[in-house]
Design a protein around this motif. Structure first.
Motif, short mmCIF file in Angstrom:
data_model
loop_
_atom_site.label_atom_id
_atom_site.label_comp_id
_atom_site.label_asym_id
_atom_site.label_seq_id
_atom_site.Cartn_x
_atom_site.Cartn_y
_atom_site.Cartn_z
N CYS A 273 45.38 3.66 -1.35
CA CYS A 273 45.20 3.17 -2.71
C CYS A 273 44.70 4.29 -3.61
N THR A 274 45.36 5.42 -3.52
CA THR A 274 45.06 6.57 -4.37
C THR A 274 46.34 7.39 -4.52
N THR B 138 48.99 9.97 -3.77
CA THR B 138 49.37 10.62 -2.50
C THR B 138 50.43 11.69 -2.73
N TYR C 145 42.11 3.56 2.39
CA TYR C 145 43.09 2.50 2.63
C TYR C 145 42.43 1.16 2.31
N CYS C 146 42.49 0.81 1.05
CA CYS C 146 41.80 -0.40 0.62
C CYS C 146 42.76 -1.55 0.32
N GLN C 147 44.05 -1.35 0.62
CA GLN C 147 45.01 -2.42 0.40
C GLN C 147 45.42 -2.99 1.75
N THR C 148 46.68 -3.29 1.94
CA THR C 148 47.14 -3.83 3.21
C THR C 148 47.07 -2.77 4.30
#
Length: 313
Positions: free
Chosen positions: A191-192, A194, A170-173
């Motif tokens: 951010c991948t 899913t 979870y590298c976004q919001t």
């Protein structure tokens, strides 16, 4: 090495946005939600108390109803308490692990509620179509086994959802456009790719809904055939009366569930509309189930009056 790198993307907390843009109305919105939660807890607690205290309610139908009441209390508590924290105190943070636990409880007990409705349809089928074997077939031991099997089913099919969600980066919001940790609402923040998570979640929902609704429909088709074959009009009315409350609850639960599910995956629905529908789906059935059964079921009304009279004396 991959696990170590991915772990850097795990957020310590998520933020539940609730009804974004309607912060000024949160206090007013919380009033009906709080009242519904209070009614749900009071009504289902009363239902549990009646079944435990009143000897006349010690039969399979009310044991399943007891399980339904307990499930409703867990479902409503899993969502409303955090929702009220958002609306009252603007406390939107939820720990990553707590979010996964909430996700598990909501989806597991939703599956359990669907299974209990199926078990109650089977109970009505046995009571109306095989009344002579009803008491000997639906023993307390069998009822316990059915409830345990339904719980195991829910745990088995839902556990992979939070587990797979915990493996995503979870590298976004970290802001969830929801008031609780719905599986797809969380997965969408990753951010991948899913696709696997989305496909598994869709498979679980369709398997539970299609399986349970199909067998419920078969049960009531057989019940309808048996009732129409009765010669006595009073017997027909009594048989229909015992099924009316159950049918109302089935229609309410699955209609709200399917509507919430479809708005989440099909078309472009405003986020706030989906949040409201999802909350109503998890709050309206627990609120109305005790009321519908209390109004439609003579034995419950009599037991409630007897218990109230005994308390006053």
């Amino acid at each position: 090495m991959v696990t170590t790198n991915m772990s850097n993307f795990y957020p310590s907390v998520f933020f539940l946005d609730g009804l974004s843009g309607l912060e000024s109305a949160h206090m007013w919105i919380s009033i009906p939600l709080c009242l519904m939660y209070f009614m749900a807890m009071l009504g289902n607690s009363m239902m549990l108390l009646l079944v435990v205290v009143e000897q006349r309610l010690h039969n399979p139908m009310y044991y399943f109803l007891c399980t339904l009441s307990f499930t409703d209390m867990v479902l409503s508590s899993s969502t409303v308490l955090k929702m009220l924290c958002i609306f009252w105190f603007n406390h939107k943070e939820i720990a990553f692990l707590s979010c996964l636990v909430q996700m598990f409880f909501i989806h597991c007990f939703t599956s359990l509620e669907s299974g209990v409705l199926l078990a109650m349809a089977f109970d009505r089928y046995m009571a109306i179509c095989n009344p002579l074997h009803y008491a000997t077939s639906l023993t307390n031991t069998l009822i316990v086994k059915i409830v345990i099997a339904l719980l195991i089913r829910g745990i088995a099919i839902v556990t992979p959802c939070p587990w797979m969600a915990s493996r995503l980066p979870y590298c976004q919001t970290h802001h969830i456009s929801h008031s609780y940790c719905d599986h797809m609402a969380v997965v969408k923040l990753a951010c991948t790719d899913t696709t696997v998570n989305s496909a598994y979640g869709l498979t679980v929902v369709l398997l539970v809904i299609v399986f349970d609704i199909s067998f419920i429909a078969v049960s009531y088709a057989l019940i309808l055939g048996a009732v129409l074959g009765l010669s006595s009009k009073s017997a027909k009315n009594k048989a229909f009366g015992t099924c009316t409350s159950h049918i109302c609850i089935i229609l309410m639960f699955y209609t709200l569930g399917l509507f919430s599910f479809l708005t989440h995956r099909i078309g472009h629905i405003a986020p706030n509309i989906h949040v409201i529908l999802s909350n109503l789906y998890l709050l309206i059935p627990p609120t109305l189930n005790p009321i519908i059964y209390g109004v439609k079921t003579k034995e419950i009304r009599s037991a409630a009056v007897h218990l109230f009279s005994a308390t006053v004396k």
